[in-house]
Design a protein around this motif. Structure first.
Motif, PDB file in Angstrom:
ATOM      1  N   THR A  97     -37.993   6.556 -37.810  1.00  0.00           N
ATOM      2  CA  THR A  97     -36.994   6.038 -36.932  1.00  0.00           C
ATOM      3  C   THR A  97     -36.903   6.715 -35.578  1.00  0.00           C
ATOM      4  O   THR A  97     -37.045   6.361 -34.551  1.00  0.00           O
ATOM      5  CB  THR A  97     -35.699   5.498 -37.448  1.00  0.00           C
ATOM      6  OG1 THR A  97     -35.849   4.805 -38.770  1.00  0.00           O
ATOM      7  CG2 THR A  97     -34.814   5.162 -36.323  1.00  0.00           C
ATOM      8  N   GLY A 162     -35.273  -2.388 -35.371  1.00  0.00           N
ATOM      9  CA  GLY A 162     -36.468  -3.199 -35.916  1.00  0.00           C
ATOM     10  C   GLY A 162     -37.064  -2.333 -37.139  1.00  0.00           C
ATOM     11  O   GLY A 162     -36.270  -1.410 -37.539  1.00  0.00           O
ATOM     12  N   PRO A 163     -38.251  -2.789 -37.544  1.00  0.00           N
ATOM     13  CA  PRO A 163     -39.221  -3.788 -36.663  1.00  0.00           C
ATOM     14  C   PRO A 163     -38.839  -5.297 -37.347  1.00  0.00           C
ATOM     15  O   PRO A 163     -38.515  -5.308 -38.276  1.00  0.00           O
ATOM     16  CB  PRO A 163     -40.747  -3.277 -37.223  1.00  0.00           C
ATOM     17  CG  PRO A 163     -40.461  -2.769 -38.548  1.00  0.00           C
ATOM     18  CD  PRO A 163     -39.087  -2.131 -38.580  1.00  0.00           C
ATOM     19  N   TYR A 181     -39.987  -3.838 -31.820  1.00  0.00           N
ATOM     20  CA  TYR A 181     -38.596  -3.395 -31.728  1.00  0.00           C
ATOM     21  C   TYR A 181     -38.005  -3.764 -30.484  1.00  0.00           C
ATOM     22  O   TYR A 181     -38.422  -3.747 -29.462  1.00  0.00           O
ATOM     23  CB  TYR A 181     -39.032  -1.602 -31.721  1.00  0.00           C
ATOM     24  CG  TYR A 181     -39.434  -1.162 -32.911  1.00  0.00           C
ATOM     25  CD1 TYR A 181     -38.548  -0.630 -33.955  1.00  0.00           C
ATOM     26  CD2 TYR A 181     -40.915  -1.084 -33.372  1.00  0.00           C
ATOM     27  CE1 TYR A 181     -39.280  -0.105 -35.018  1.00  0.00           C
ATOM     28  CE2 TYR A 181     -41.348  -0.728 -34.294  1.00  0.00           C
ATOM     29  CZ  TYR A 181     -40.547  -0.126 -35.284  1.00  0.00           C
ATOM     30  OH  TYR A 181     -40.985   0.307 -36.683  1.00  0.00           O
TER      31      TYR A 181
END
Length: 215
Positions: A97, A162-163, A181
Protein backbone atom coordinates in the motif's frame (compact mmCIF):
# COMPACT_ATOMS: atom_id res chain seq x y z
CA UNK A 1 54.10 -152.29 -18.05
CA UNK A 2 53.89 -151.57 -14.34
CA UNK A 3 51.45 -149.34 -12.56
CA UNK A 4 53.82 -146.40 -12.31
CA UNK A 5 54.27 -146.27 -16.03
CA UNK A 6 50.52 -146.44 -16.63
CA UNK A 7 49.88 -143.51 -14.26
CA UNK A 8 52.43 -141.33 -16.05
CA UNK A 9 50.76 -142.00 -19.43
CA UNK A 10 47.34 -141.06 -18.05
CA UNK A 11 48.66 -137.76 -16.64
CA UNK A 12 50.34 -136.92 -19.95
CA UNK A 13 47.13 -137.57 -21.86
CA UNK A 14 45.17 -135.29 -19.47
CA UNK A 15 47.66 -132.45 -19.92
CA UNK A 16 47.45 -132.76 -23.71
CA UNK A 17 43.65 -132.53 -23.63
CA UNK A 18 43.82 -129.38 -21.51
CA UNK A 19 46.19 -127.68 -24.02
CA UNK A 20 43.95 -128.60 -26.94
CA UNK A 21 40.91 -127.09 -25.15
CA UNK A 22 42.69 -123.80 -24.52
CA UNK A 23 43.82 -123.56 -28.16
CA UNK A 24 40.23 -124.09 -29.30
CA UNK A 25 38.98 -121.23 -27.19
CA UNK A 26 41.65 -118.86 -28.49
CA UNK A 27 40.89 -119.70 -32.11
CA UNK A 28 37.15 -119.19 -31.54
CA UNK A 29 37.66 -115.62 -30.14
CA UNK A 30 38.38 -114.03 -33.60
CA UNK A 31 41.07 -111.57 -34.74
CA UNK A 32 40.41 -108.83 -32.13
CA UNK A 33 41.12 -111.03 -29.18
CA UNK A 34 37.64 -110.67 -27.59
CA UNK A 35 36.12 -113.77 -26.11
CA UNK A 36 32.42 -114.42 -26.78
CA UNK A 37 30.83 -116.02 -23.80
CA UNK A 38 27.51 -117.74 -24.49
CA UNK A 39 24.50 -116.75 -22.44
CA UNK A 40 23.75 -119.12 -19.61
CA UNK A 41 20.08 -119.98 -19.83
CA UNK A 42 18.45 -121.78 -16.95
CA UNK A 43 14.87 -122.98 -17.10
CA UNK A 44 13.14 -123.58 -13.81
CA UNK A 45 9.41 -124.21 -13.31
CA UNK A 46 8.43 -122.63 -16.64
CA UNK A 47 10.47 -119.44 -16.05
CA UNK A 48 13.45 -118.80 -18.24
CA UNK A 49 16.21 -116.73 -16.65
CA UNK A 50 18.91 -115.49 -18.96
CA UNK A 51 22.18 -114.17 -17.65
CA UNK A 52 24.13 -112.30 -20.26
CA UNK A 53 27.69 -111.23 -19.68
CA UNK A 54 28.79 -108.36 -21.90
CA UNK A 55 32.43 -107.94 -22.50
CA UNK A 56 34.09 -104.49 -22.85
CA UNK A 57 31.10 -102.07 -22.33
CA UNK A 58 31.83 -98.37 -23.01
CA UNK A 59 29.51 -95.59 -21.73
CA UNK A 60 28.40 -92.97 -24.31
CA UNK A 61 29.87 -89.52 -23.62
CA UNK A 62 27.56 -87.02 -21.95
CA UNK A 63 27.26 -83.58 -23.56
CA UNK A 64 27.59 -80.90 -20.89
CA UNK A 65 25.42 -77.81 -21.04
CA UNK A 66 27.28 -74.65 -22.00
CA UNK A 67 28.17 -72.54 -19.00
CA UNK A 68 27.65 -68.82 -19.14
CA UNK A 69 30.14 -66.94 -17.09
CA UNK A 70 28.52 -63.88 -15.55
CA UNK A 71 30.18 -60.57 -16.28
CA UNK A 72 32.33 -59.38 -13.42
CA UNK A 73 30.43 -57.11 -11.05
CA UNK A 74 32.14 -53.95 -10.06
CA UNK A 75 31.91 -53.38 -6.33
CA UNK A 76 33.12 -49.83 -6.59
CA UNK A 77 30.42 -47.33 -5.58
CA UNK A 78 29.32 -44.90 -8.26
CA UNK A 79 30.48 -41.37 -7.59
CA UNK A 80 28.07 -38.54 -8.37
CA UNK A 81 29.61 -35.20 -9.04
CA UNK A 82 27.39 -32.33 -7.98
CA UNK A 83 28.13 -28.90 -9.32
CA UNK A 84 26.67 -26.05 -7.41
CA UNK A 85 25.24 -23.43 -9.73
CA UNK A 86 24.48 -19.97 -8.50
CA UNK A 87 21.58 -18.37 -10.32
CA UNK A 88 20.93 -14.69 -9.96
CA UNK A 89 17.36 -13.65 -10.59
CA UNK A 90 15.60 -10.37 -10.28
CA UNK A 91 12.35 -10.62 -8.37
CA UNK A 92 9.92 -7.76 -8.42
CA UNK A 93 9.04 -6.93 -4.86
CA UNK A 94 5.33 -7.26 -4.10
CA UNK A 95 3.46 -3.99 -4.32
CA UNK A 96 2.50 -2.69 -0.90
CA UNK A 97 0.00 0.00 0.00
CA UNK A 98 2.84 2.38 0.86
CA UNK A 99 4.56 1.86 -2.51
CA UNK A 100 1.24 2.30 -4.33
CA UNK A 101 0.62 5.61 -2.59
CA UNK A 102 4.16 6.72 -3.36
CA UNK A 103 3.89 5.68 -7.02
CA UNK A 104 0.55 7.40 -7.54
CA UNK A 105 1.65 10.51 -5.69
CA UNK A 106 4.82 10.79 -7.78
CA UNK A 107 2.81 10.21 -10.96
CA UNK A 108 0.29 12.96 -10.16
CA UNK A 109 3.09 15.44 -9.54
CA UNK A 110 4.55 14.67 -12.98
CA UNK A 111 1.05 14.70 -14.53
CA UNK A 112 0.46 18.22 -13.15
CA UNK A 113 3.87 19.32 -14.45
CA UNK A 114 3.12 17.92 -17.95
CA UNK A 115 -0.17 19.89 -17.98
CA UNK A 116 1.61 23.08 -16.98
CA UNK A 117 4.19 22.49 -19.73
CA UNK A 118 1.53 21.71 -22.35
CA UNK A 119 3.25 18.36 -23.08
CA UNK A 120 0.57 16.54 -25.09
CA UNK A 121 2.93 13.70 -26.06
CA UNK A 122 3.81 12.91 -22.43
CA UNK A 123 0.17 13.03 -21.33
CA UNK A 124 -0.91 10.81 -24.22
CA UNK A 125 1.92 8.35 -23.48
CA UNK A 126 0.72 7.90 -19.88
CA UNK A 127 -2.97 7.53 -20.77
CA UNK A 128 -4.00 3.91 -20.19
CA UNK A 129 -3.33 1.85 -23.37
CA UNK A 130 -6.80 0.23 -23.28
CA UNK A 131 -8.40 3.66 -23.55
CA UNK A 132 -6.20 4.73 -26.46
CA UNK A 133 -6.74 1.40 -28.24
CA UNK A 134 -10.53 1.51 -27.80
CA UNK A 135 -11.04 5.15 -28.79
CA UNK A 136 -8.20 5.79 -31.20
CA UNK A 137 -5.08 7.90 -30.71
CA UNK A 138 -6.40 10.95 -32.58
CA UNK A 139 -9.60 11.23 -30.56
CA UNK A 140 -7.63 10.89 -27.32
CA UNK A 141 -5.08 13.47 -28.48
CA UNK A 142 -7.86 15.96 -29.23
CA UNK A 143 -9.35 15.30 -25.81
CA UNK A 144 -6.02 15.93 -24.07
CA UNK A 145 -5.42 19.19 -25.93
CA UNK A 146 -8.98 20.46 -25.49
CA UNK A 147 -9.73 19.48 -21.86
CA UNK A 148 -6.71 18.20 -19.95
CA UNK A 149 -4.37 21.03 -20.91
CA UNK A 150 -7.07 23.45 -19.70
CA UNK A 151 -6.67 22.23 -16.12
CA UNK A 152 -4.44 23.87 -13.55
CA UNK A 153 -3.09 23.25 -10.06
CA UNK A 154 -3.85 19.53 -10.33
CA UNK A 155 -3.11 17.73 -7.03
CA UNK A 156 -4.05 14.89 -4.66
CA UNK A 157 -6.24 15.84 -1.72
CA UNK A 158 -7.33 12.47 -0.27
CA UNK A 159 -6.19 8.97 0.48
CA UNK A 160 -5.75 6.34 -2.22
CA UNK A 161 -8.07 3.31 -2.14
CA UNK A 162 -8.18 0.10 -4.21
CA UNK A 163 -7.55 -1.88 -6.18
CA UNK A 164 -10.88 -2.29 -7.96
CA UNK A 165 -12.08 -3.22 -11.43
CA UNK A 166 -14.21 -0.82 -13.46
CA UNK A 167 -15.84 -0.72 -16.89
CA UNK A 168 -14.51 2.09 -19.08
CA UNK A 169 -16.46 3.37 -22.07
CA UNK A 170 -14.57 3.61 -25.36
CA UNK A 171 -15.59 4.11 -28.97
CA UNK A 172 -15.07 0.38 -29.57
CA UNK A 173 -17.19 -0.56 -26.56
CA UNK A 174 -16.94 -1.08 -22.84
CA UNK A 175 -13.60 -2.30 -21.49
CA UNK A 176 -13.14 -3.65 -17.97
CA UNK A 177 -9.86 -2.59 -16.42
CA UNK A 178 -8.31 -4.08 -13.28
CA UNK A 179 -5.94 -2.70 -10.62
CA UNK A 180 -7.61 0.70 -10.49
CA UNK A 181 -6.79 2.94 -7.53
CA UNK A 182 -9.14 5.84 -6.71
CA UNK A 183 -8.21 9.09 -5.06
CA UNK A 184 -9.61 12.58 -4.45
CA UNK A 185 -8.07 15.38 -6.49
CA UNK A 186 -8.55 19.09 -6.91
CA UNK A 187 -7.83 21.38 -9.88
CA UNK A 188 -8.83 24.64 -11.48
CA UNK A 189 -10.71 25.03 -14.75
CA UNK A 190 -11.54 28.31 -16.42
CA UNK A 191 -10.57 30.13 -13.24
CA UNK A 192 -12.75 28.01 -10.94
CA UNK A 193 -11.66 25.37 -8.41
CA UNK A 194 -13.11 21.89 -8.45
CA UNK A 195 -12.94 18.86 -6.24
CA UNK A 196 -13.27 15.55 -8.01
CA UNK A 197 -12.12 11.95 -8.03
CA UNK A 198 -9.61 10.41 -10.40
CA UNK A 199 -8.67 6.85 -11.32
CA UNK A 200 -5.13 5.57 -11.82
CA UNK A 201 -4.01 2.10 -12.87
CA UNK A 202 -0.94 0.48 -11.30
CA UNK A 203 0.23 -2.61 -13.17
CA UNK A 204 2.30 -5.51 -11.82
CA UNK A 205 5.52 -3.74 -12.77
CA UNK A 206 4.55 -0.64 -10.79
CA UNK A 207 3.85 1.53 -13.84
CA UNK A 208 1.09 4.08 -13.36
CA UNK A 209 -1.33 5.32 -16.03
CA UNK A 210 -4.37 7.59 -15.85
CA UNK A 211 -7.94 6.85 -16.94
CA UNK A 212 -10.41 9.03 -18.81
CA UNK A 213 -13.11 8.83 -21.47
CA UNK A 214 -11.84 10.29 -24.71
CA UNK A 215 -14.65 12.40 -26.25
Amino acid sequence: MDRTRVGQLVMAAGALLAVVGVLGMVLASGDDGDVDIAADTTTSAGVTSTTSTTADTTDAPTSASPTTTPAPTSTAAATTSTTSTTTTSTTIAPTTTLSIESAVSTFVQQFSLDIANGDTAALLATLNPAVVLGSGEQLCRDFVEREILALGEYQLVGEITGPVSKPIETVAGTVTIDNIYETAVSFTFSGASFDSRADFVVDSDGRVSWLAVCR
